[in-house]
Motif scaffolding. Structure first.
Motif, PDB file in Angstrom:
ATOM      1  N   LEU A   1       0.835  -1.186   0.000  1.00 24.68           N
ATOM      2  CA  LEU A   1       0.000   0.000   0.000  1.00 24.68           C
ATOM      3  C   LEU A   1       0.882   1.253   0.000  1.00 24.68           C
ATOM      4  N   ALA A   2       0.626   2.162  -0.950  1.00 25.67           N
ATOM      5  CA  ALA A   2       1.357   3.432  -1.004  1.00 25.67           C
ATOM      6  C   ALA A   2       0.561   4.551  -0.351  1.00 25.67           C
ATOM      7  N   GLY A   3      -0.759   4.441  -0.367  1.00 26.71           N
ATOM      8  CA  GLY A   3      -1.621   5.449   0.226  1.00 26.71           C
ATOM      9  C   GLY A   3      -3.061   4.990   0.182  1.00 26.71           C
ATOM     10  N   ALA A   4      -3.881   5.606   1.007  1.00 29.30           N
ATOM     11  CA  ALA A   4      -5.285   5.205   1.078  1.00 29.30           C
ATOM     12  C   ALA A   4      -6.161   6.406   1.390  1.00 29.30           C
ATOM     13  N   ARG A   5      -7.379   6.351   0.885  1.00 30.32           N
ATOM     14  CA  ARG A   5      -8.356   7.422   1.144  1.00 30.32           C
ATOM     15  C   ARG A   5      -9.674   6.766   1.542  1.00 30.32           C
ATOM     16  N   LEU A   6     -10.185   7.101   2.713  1.00 30.03           N
ATOM     17  CA  LEU A   6     -11.438   6.550   3.205  1.00 30.03           C
ATOM     18  C   LEU A   6     -12.578   6.941   2.273  1.00 30.03           C
ATOM     19  N   LEU A   7     -13.379   5.932   1.865  1.00 33.98           N
ATOM     20  CA  LEU A   7     -14.483   6.176   0.944  1.00 33.98           C
ATOM     21  C   LEU A   7     -15.855   6.003   1.575  1.00 33.98           C
ATOM     22  N   ASP A   8     -16.044   4.913   2.326  1.00 30.13           N
ATOM     23  CA  ASP A   8     -17.382   4.567   2.780  1.00 30.13           C
ATOM     24  C   ASP A   8     -17.275   3.478   3.845  1.00 30.13           C
ATOM     25  N   ALA A   9     -18.378   3.241   4.526  1.00 26.64           N
ATOM     26  CA  ALA A   9     -18.494   2.114   5.462  1.00 26.64           C
ATOM     27  C   ALA A   9     -19.898   1.545   5.301  1.00 26.64           C
ATOM     28  N   ARG A  10     -20.002   0.218   5.332  1.00 25.91           N
ATOM     29  CA  ARG A  10     -21.293  -0.458   5.169  1.00 25.91           C
ATOM     30  C   ARG A  10     -21.337  -1.674   6.076  1.00 25.91           C
ATOM     31  N   THR A  11     -22.551  -2.139   6.342  1.00 25.77           N
ATOM     32  CA  THR A  11     -22.710  -3.320   7.190  1.00 25.77           C
ATOM     33  C   THR A  11     -23.305  -4.463   6.384  1.00 25.77           C
ATOM     34  N   TYR A  12     -22.969  -5.684   6.809  1.00 26.00           N
ATOM     35  CA  TYR A  12     -23.433  -6.904   6.144  1.00 26.00           C
ATOM     36  C   TYR A  12     -23.779  -7.944   7.193  1.00 26.00           C
TER      37      TYR A  12
ATOM     38  N   SER B   1     -21.992 -10.456  11.761  1.00 23.80           N
ATOM     39  CA  SER B   1     -22.364  -9.053  11.633  1.00 23.80           C
ATOM     40  C   SER B   1     -21.067  -8.334  11.291  1.00 23.80           C
ATOM     41  N   LEU B   2     -20.948  -7.928  10.034  1.00 24.77           N
ATOM     42  CA  LEU B   2     -19.698  -7.371   9.521  1.00 24.77           C
ATOM     43  C   LEU B   2     -19.865  -5.889   9.224  1.00 24.77           C
ATOM     44  N   THR B   3     -18.932  -5.087   9.700  1.00 23.37           N
ATOM     45  CA  THR B   3     -18.827  -3.692   9.291  1.00 23.37           C
ATOM     46  C   THR B   3     -17.606  -3.595   8.385  1.00 23.37           C
ATOM     47  N   ALA B   4     -17.826  -3.122   7.171  1.00 24.49           N
ATOM     48  CA  ALA B   4     -16.755  -3.001   6.179  1.00 24.49           C
ATOM     49  C   ALA B   4     -16.415  -1.535   5.975  1.00 24.49           C
ATOM     50  N   VAL B   5     -15.125  -1.222   6.071  1.00 21.19           N
ATOM     51  CA  VAL B   5     -14.615   0.127   5.850  1.00 21.19           C
ATOM     52  C   VAL B   5     -13.873   0.089   4.512  1.00 21.19           C
ATOM     53  N   PHE B   6     -14.341   0.896   3.553  1.00 21.34           N
ATOM     54  CA  PHE B   6     -13.794   0.882   2.196  1.00 21.34           C
ATOM     55  C   PHE B   6     -12.814   2.028   2.007  1.00 21.34           C
ATOM     56  N   TYR B   7     -11.670   1.699   1.386  1.00 23.30           N
ATOM     57  CA  TYR B   7     -10.649   2.683   1.060  1.00 23.30           C
ATOM     58  C   TYR B   7     -10.334   2.649  -0.426  1.00 23.30           C
ATOM     59  N   ALA B   8     -10.136   3.820  -1.032  1.00 21.30           N
ATOM     60  CA  ALA B   8      -9.481   3.894  -2.334  1.00 21.30           C
ATOM     61  C   ALA B   8      -8.016   3.612  -2.021  1.00 21.30           C
TER      62      ALA B   8
ATOM     63  N   PRO C   1     -20.657  -9.732  -1.373  1.00 21.65           N
ATOM     64  CA  PRO C   1     -21.441  -8.498  -1.209  1.00 21.65           C
ATOM     65  C   PRO C   1     -20.593  -7.222  -1.135  1.00 21.65           C
ATOM     66  N   PRO C   2     -19.461  -7.196  -0.398  1.00 22.72           N
ATOM     67  CA  PRO C   2     -18.657  -5.964  -0.423  1.00 22.72           C
ATOM     68  C   PRO C   2     -18.073  -5.656  -1.809  1.00 22.72           C
ATOM     69  N   ALA C   3     -17.673  -6.683  -2.559  1.00 23.84           N
ATOM     70  CA  ALA C   3     -17.139  -6.456  -3.910  1.00 23.84           C
ATOM     71  C   ALA C   3     -18.235  -5.938  -4.837  1.00 23.84           C
ATOM     72  N   ALA C   4     -19.454  -6.467  -4.700  1.00 17.83           N
ATOM     73  CA  ALA C   4     -20.581  -5.965  -5.498  1.00 17.83           C
ATOM     74  C   ALA C   4     -20.863  -4.505  -5.155  1.00 17.83           C
ATOM     75  N   ASP C   5     -20.790  -4.160  -3.878  1.00 14.54           N
ATOM     76  CA  ASP C   5     -20.979  -2.761  -3.483  1.00 14.54           C
ATOM     77  C   ASP C   5     -19.868  -1.880  -4.043  1.00 14.54           C
ATOM     78  N   ALA C   6     -18.651  -2.390  -4.096  1.00 14.02           N
ATOM     79  CA  ALA C   6     -17.545  -1.621  -4.680  1.00 14.02           C
ATOM     80  C   ALA C   6     -17.813  -1.341  -6.158  1.00 14.02           C
ATOM     81  N   MET C   7     -18.355  -2.330  -6.866  1.00 15.92           N
ATOM     82  CA  MET C   7     -18.702  -2.121  -8.274  1.00 15.92           C
ATOM     83  C   MET C   7     -19.752  -1.019  -8.395  1.00 15.92           C
ATOM     84  N   HIS C   8     -20.725  -1.021  -7.490  1.00 12.04           N
ATOM     85  CA  HIS C   8     -21.753   0.022  -7.495  1.00 12.04           C
ATOM     86  C   HIS C   8     -21.114   1.393  -7.221  1.00 12.04           C
TER      87      HIS C   8
END
Length: 165
Positions: free
Chosen positions: A67-78, A88-95, A131-138
């Motif tokens: 990883l060279a750098g990251a930017r917080l994008l979103d958080a979702r639950t599954y 019960s999963l909380t996913a934190v998404f980063y660019a 489900p998290p990968a599908a949300d990333a596509m969205h």
């Protein structure tokens, strides 16, 4: 029947190269999602670990990429159920912005059986995605219509080491 419920917080990378998304294919050892699905690189945050530190560790284990750098994008639950455990999963998404190299799984007996840059055109059938990968596509689809300048890497975005002092 009593079903055990576990809570997990995970950090996931949305890493793009040209029109390809970095993905990891889940192995039989996947604790939460179905084996064989394509999933975002990343995983559980260990106690005391910062989310971006977990992201860097998991990326290295699952793809061999740094990883060279990251930017917080979103958080979702599954919610998911696997092997008699309700999750019960909380996913934190980063660019995620990565140093160069070809993806290769470095973790032995882990939850990832393969890592690859997958063309976005091959991912329109979300049945092959977790489900998290599908949300990333969205998120990526929605971002095409929006200004993506905030996804451009800048070394000052998110430090990859814990602050001292």
């Amino acid at each position: 029947m009593n079903t055990q419920v576990r809570t997990r917080i995970s950090a996931y990378a949305i890493a793009m190269e040209d029109d390809r998304l970095l993905l990891a294919r889940l192995s039989d050892a996947s604790p939460v999602f179905t084996p064989g699905l394509w999933h975002l690189p990343g995983g559980g945050i260990d106690p005391g670990e910062q989310p971006v530190e977990a992201l860097a560790r998991e990326l290295l284990e699952e793809t061999g990429l740094e990883l060279a750098g990251a930017r917080l994008l979103d958080a979702r639950t599954y919610s998911a159920q696997r092997n008699g455990i309700r999750w019960s999963l909380t996913a934190v998404f980063y660019a995620a912005f990565l140093k160069g190299g070809a993806p290769t799984v470095t973790e032995v007996d882990g939850s990832t059986e393969a890592a690859a840059w997958v063309p976005l055109a091959d991912l329109r059938d979300t049945a092959v995605l977790s489900p998290p990968a599908a949300d990333a596509m969205h998120m990526l689809d929605c971002s095409k219509a929006a200004d993506l300048s905030y996804l451009t890497y800048s070394p000052r975005l998110t430090p990859l080491r814990r602050p001292t002092g």
